[in-house]
Write an enzyme that holds these catalytic residues in place. Structure first.
Site: not given
Ligand code: GDP
Length: 650
Positions: A163, A166-167, A210
């Site tokens: 969260d 990354k995606t 990872h």
């Molecule tokens: P992952 O689990 O690392 O792949 O995380 P995700 O890309 O799925 O992102 C998790 C949540 O964080 C999602 O609801 C995204 O919309 C939110 N998010 C990701 N990047 C940002 C950002 O730069 N700013 C904000 N406010 N939310 C973000």
């Protein structure tokens, strides 16, 4: 004099970064972090004492002095990657002796493992042979062509806690691509993609996290050049952040930190920097040498800067690949498509892959029918660091498999079949090790006439008592042969010995360490532990009569390390633990181990995380643990978590 980053030095010397840092620090050098730079020549002097020695010099030296005598040696052709057992047969020595000699050379190998070319050469010479290592696939030709190298794009993996974005970041970066805009913004998810930034390309692996990174590495594929560590500015360093750092370091891959979500009102990038400093990632502005970029993946802020930094770090690495050579690479993803057959995403590592080329991929083969890039376009060629989907294979290979081009399809088929056969043979040899349950049957079938045992115990006294009791058993049908005994925990070497001699390994009041367990599983070695002599003897007795059929077996759940202990009034002692592998469940049993000895075994009384009772805690997290009737935890104790379940009848 050339100053290099420590991880690059470590790579050069073919050692672990941590080992290198430790050695430098031990000799009084000032090495602030893993990312510091250090003079190459000086490091060489410290590590290898004399200036001109190379990292492998002890072995090489031996080899050189022997070179002079070479003329009198008998020539022997030895296949590349020969396993110990086959080598032993070739030179007419028992496998045990070969294993022993290899251990002396510093190579711990089991009977079914491949020997390195260096080990083959040195060992053969000491046995009076001049080894000529022959490659079954004539891959030698392609090594010679390698001199002509040219720059290639970097391959980047995005890592970080769940969260943290990354995606979102992977999607946002993909959308920055100029070429993509020309294509009308259509994307193809094939497991990896390339973007162009100021005329330079960057390849991103499209599976965040990872686990994928490490799974690839475990299969021997090292494809990542740079890791981007995403840390959310509103959440800070979390357990998987630390894990990602450890994984990238273990792979000696440089880390760029992307502090994400800076658009959020509660974002605190400074705090993240502070936290990461504690893990050895110090920003340049604070005198360190880790590149930090503050971004918002969601609002696409500062992505250009991030790409720029990636290119900068890549430039420093001087990434190059030979283009005019036989193409090779790694499988990133593979699947079976109903209409198209096996569809495989590969990353080209060297050479230029062309449609129509016959290739071997892991245990399968084929002739490339078509290649599709990450934008869905059919391409005729794929260059180093370029991911493409290819069609035309005869079966679906495993992710992480290597591929290489061969001259014709017939050869491809032959190599793939040889490889598959080799794999089957290895599996068969592995299966040959037996368990106590199979003892009687093997004896009846005439395959066995003695039971070989390796016994490890907590004291000499107990081992003597066991030996004594065993000699009193009726041995008319099966002879008991104790091939090794020793005081202390069961080690990897004990299991190796078991594998090399087809023995059952027994521990009395001691436990196998993690490496021993992994190896026993891999080599299919029966490894048993007991706490009561009578039970041990009885098991062996009934096994000899063919009656051993235990109804219950132990299933290991996980492994903990005690990092701190606390006294809680009225409740008693609580161990603050780190779950180093698997998991811990509140209804499981625990076994406390200190220096390889079992201290206590009992039921878990309570399992907590942040003062709350929980059902289970997974690897990488911390927990508070109590064991019924046990108040003697010490920092550094290991705890095995297990359940006893009914054994499945097969
Ligand atoms: P992952 O689990 O690392 O792949 O995380 P995700 O890309 O799925 O992102 C998790 C949540 O964080 C999602 O609801 C995204 O919309 C939110 N998010 C990701 N990047 C940002 C950002 O730069 N700013 C904000 N406010 N939310 C973000």
């Amino acid at each position: 004099m050339a100053k290099l980053k420590l991880h690059q030095l470590a790579k050069k010397f073919n050692m672990d970064s941590k080992e290198l840092v430790d050695k430098l620090r031990k000799s009084g050098e000032d090495v602030p972090s893993f990312h510091s730079t250090f003079d190459e020549e000086k490091a060489r002097q410290i590590l290898f004492k004399e200036k001109s020695e190379s990292p492998h010099s002890p072995k090489l030296e031996k080899k050189e002095s022997k070179d002079k005598e070479k003329k009198s040696l008998e020539k022997l052709k030895i296949p590349e990657g020969i396993v110990v057992k086959d080598y032993a047969q070739l030179v007419g020595k028992p496998p045990n002796e070969i294993i022993k000699r290899l251990i002396e050379l510093g190579e711990l190998l089991t009977i079914n493992q491949s020997m390195s070319p260096e080990a083959i050469t040195i060992l053969s010479e000491s046995l009076g042979y001049e080894a000529e290592i022959v490659s079954p696939f004539q891959e030698r030709i392609l090594e010679e062509e390698e001199s002509e190298v040219a720059p290639r794009p970097p391959v980047v993996t995005i890592m970080g806690h769940v969260d943290h974005g990354k995606t979102t970041l992977l999607d946002a970066i993909r959308k920055t691509d100029v070429a993509l805009k020309e294509f009308g913004g259509i994307t193809q998810h094939i497991g990896a993609y390339q973007v162009e930034h100021h005329g330079k390309r960057i390849t991103f692996i499209d599976t965040p996290g990872h686990e994928a990174f490490t799974a690839m590495r475990a299969r021997g594929a090292k494809i990542t050049d740079i890791a981007v560590l995403v840390v959310a500015a509103d959440d800070g360093v979390m357990p998987q952040t630390i894990e990602a750092i450890d994984h990238a370091r273990a792979a000696q891959v440089p880390i760029i930190v992307a502090i994400n979500k800076i658009d959020k009102p509660d974002a605190n990038p400074e705090k993240v920097k502070q936290q990461l400093t504690e893990h050895g990632l110090v920003p340049e502005e604070w005198g360190g040498d880790t590149v930090f970029v503050s971004i918002s993946a969601k609002e696409r802020t500062n992505l250009e800067e991030l790409l720029e930094m990636i290119l900068l770090v890549a430039e420093f690495q001087e990434l190059k690949a030979p283009y005019k050579t036989r193409p090779r690479g790694v499988v990133i993803e593979s699947k079976l498509d109903k209409g198209r057959g096996p569809v495989v995403t590969v990353l080209v590592e060297r050479g230029v892959l062309k449609v129509g080329t016959p290739i071997v991929v892991g245990l399968t083969y084929g002739k490339i029918r078509a290649m599709i890039d990450d934008k869905g376009a059919n391409v005729e060629k794929a260059f180093p660091a370029q991911p493409v989907e290819l069609l035309g294979l005869s079966a679906v290979p495993e992710a992480g498999s290597e591929f290489f081009a061969v001259s014709d399809e017939k050869e491809a088929r032959k190599i793939a079949e040889e490889r598959a056969l080799k794999k089957r043979l290895i599996q068969e040899i592995r299966r040959k090790h037996f368990t106590l349950e199979q003892l009687y049957q093997k004896v009846e079938e005439g395959e066995l006439s003695e039971l070989k045992l390796i016994i490890k115990g907590d004291t000499h006294g107990s081992i003597e008592a066991i030996k004594d009791a065993l000699t009193k058993l009726d041995q008319t049908k099966v002879k008991i042969n104790i091939i090794h005994t020793g005081v202390g925990g069961i080690s990897e070497t004990d299991v190796m010995l078991g594998a090399a001699s087809d023995a059952v390994v027994i521990g009395f009041n001691v436990r196998p360490d993690q490496n021993a367990k992994v190896l026993a599983k891999k080599e299919n070695i029966d490894l048993r532990t007991y706490r009561v002599i009578y039970q041990l003897i009885e098991d062996i007795q009934v096994a000899m009569k063919g009656l051993l059929a235990p109804e219950f077996e132990e299933v290991e759940l996980g492994h903990l390390e005690v990092r701190a202990t606390f006294k809680v009034s009225k409740i008693g002692q609580v161990a603050g633990c780190y779950v180093s592998s698997g998991k811990v469940a509140n209804d499981a049993q625990a076994r406390v181990i200190r220096d390889g000895n079992i201290i206590f075994e009992g039921k878990i009384a309570s399992l907590r995380r942040f003062k709350e009772d929980v059902r289970e805690v997974k690897a990488g997290l911390e927990c508070g643990l109590r064991i019924e009737n046990f108040q003697d935890f010490k920092e550094g104790d290991e705890i095995e978590i297990f359940k006893v379940v009914e054994k499945k009848v097969t």
